[in-house]
Design an enzyme around this catalytic site. Sequence first.
Site: not given
Lengths: 573, 81
Positions: A48, A111
């Site tokens: 990312e 998450q």
Amino acid sequence: MRTGARALVESLEKAGVEVLFGYPGGAVLDIFNCLPEAKFNFVLGRHEQGSAHMADGYARATGKPGVCIVTSGPGATNTITGLATANIDGIPMIVITGQVALSLIGTDAFQEADTTGIARGVSKHCFLVQSADEIPQTIAEAFYIATHGKPGPVVIDIPKNCQQALTAAKYPERVSLRAYHPESTATVRQLNRLAKLINAAERPVLYAGGGVIASGAASDVAALAHRAEIPVTTTLMGLGSFDEHDPLALGLSGMHGSAAANWALHEADLILALGVRFSDRVTAKISEYAQRATLVHVDCDPASINKNVRADLGIVADVKDVLTTVSSRVKTATHPAWLKRIADWKRLKPLGYRPLHDGVIMPQAVVEAIDRASKGRAIVVTDVGQTQMWAAQYFRHNRPRHFLSSGGMGTMGFGIPAAIGAAFAQPDETVVAICGDGGAQMTFEEVVVAVEHRLPVVFVVVNNGCLGMVRQWQELFYAKRYAGSILGSKGRMTIERIDESALDYDYLPDFVKLAEAHGAKGYRVIDPAKLEPTIKKALAARKTAVVEVIVEPRANVYPMIPGGKSVTEMVFD
Amino acid sequence: MNEEVYRFNCYVENKPGVLARIVGLISGRGYNIQTLNVGPTEDGTVSRMKIDILGTARVIAQITSQLQNQVNVIEVTCRKL
């Protein structure tokens, strides 16, 4: 009615998105499920952070916002470095993060991270979407905020249930924010005073920063410089805003700037600072900065004026607007005595380097070879550290948006993914990344993306077997105690507990093999005579390539103003 | 320069995250908020924040323009107490 996820994709299309960078995950699967029908392309990064830097590189190369999408939790936290990098340099960017469902927020769900909380300090603005109905309006506002006033990155955190819920909300035709009205123009009084100062100056200097490039004012800076015969220096972020082949060009100023640029700022009676923020890397010892000059500071960000240095005339306005309106009031002028003094400095202390060992490539020569091999036309994307400074010094920058570098944040690992983002933005241009062996290892995984999209990016790895800038500071200021800065097999500190006698290699990784493992063509250059031909060959092939250049490990970046010293205390070698 | 107590009066949009952004902007620069008072105005979509900070005139000017830059801040005034 359609889902929030579908509304998001539609909104991105309406906002004019051409390419979306990112990485999938559980909290954005509904959005990814809508991507096959999207009118824009999707580019899968490999980390990312890489995706965020790609969006950043795309934005720097075009001026349009780069857009990136990642999942919640670790996906979002991995973009933080990319956000900070774009934020401090004023780069427009949109980062869309998935979030756990609203009902799960605060439960330590899988998450789950407080993304807007974490991103707040490294972004221009953050949105936490509360319902699917908000999505089109939020996207429109985010693009507005990213591109108005001082540009910057905007985070949009979208809970999974909002992506799944149905909404009829439409993308707004216009955006008007209640509290955010960053546009500001110079007053007639300010413009008159500015013109008067320029017309009266005997030793003027134009000092151009990233704001000149952001406002598209490079040609206006050149026009003013030529009209009133004013020499021009640039910040790191401003490189390319003025053609360095021009006799009025002083090149880079600051810690590693040219003597002529720094001394001209020191002796100037008028400094026209355009779209700069007076970083500590530029001013050196602030109490002695530009003491003889009347300082005019033009910037779109009111917070940057009087922040680090006091401006005698501060104008909060778009640089291009100011220059176009003031130009008719500026008289043509010449400053022969001033230009002669500057020419003497250029002759006395030109930028230069000496080979330290016969037959060993100097890193500065790598940059010069790239300049010649690309005929000065490459988009140069740098990593951070010594190679960044040499790329700034030894490439003759000549056009805006062709030097892309992490200036304020100094983010190692920026070079490779940002070059890929730039190559997506400008497919017909030559894109060259200049990285050290340290920075290249931080984000090398992204080379795969260039290969699979057949991007003709040439990644030049200037390999000196160490973290050069760290090593330089340790040599100069820390008694040559090279703790943690040596990457090769020799010269490690005992604290690292590496038995050098047991190592059967000089350094790792083998960048040629690494390139090949990623599907790219790999070249290694050791012989100075092969340097330019190899770079030419790699550029001509128009294929993704990694050129590893083994260089002199003891080369340092000069000139240098040591931390806390003034420009009169520049060190030349 | 002398440190003195200044009072900021901020009118902000009444939205989640605005208080955190403003407080973060001040505390992230190492300045301590002495008094913080947040309440609604007659217009329910606008909140008023009173923030007292000890700082030099230069720092206060910097914080003022940073506050004005915030997307959700409608108006900022500041005076010495």
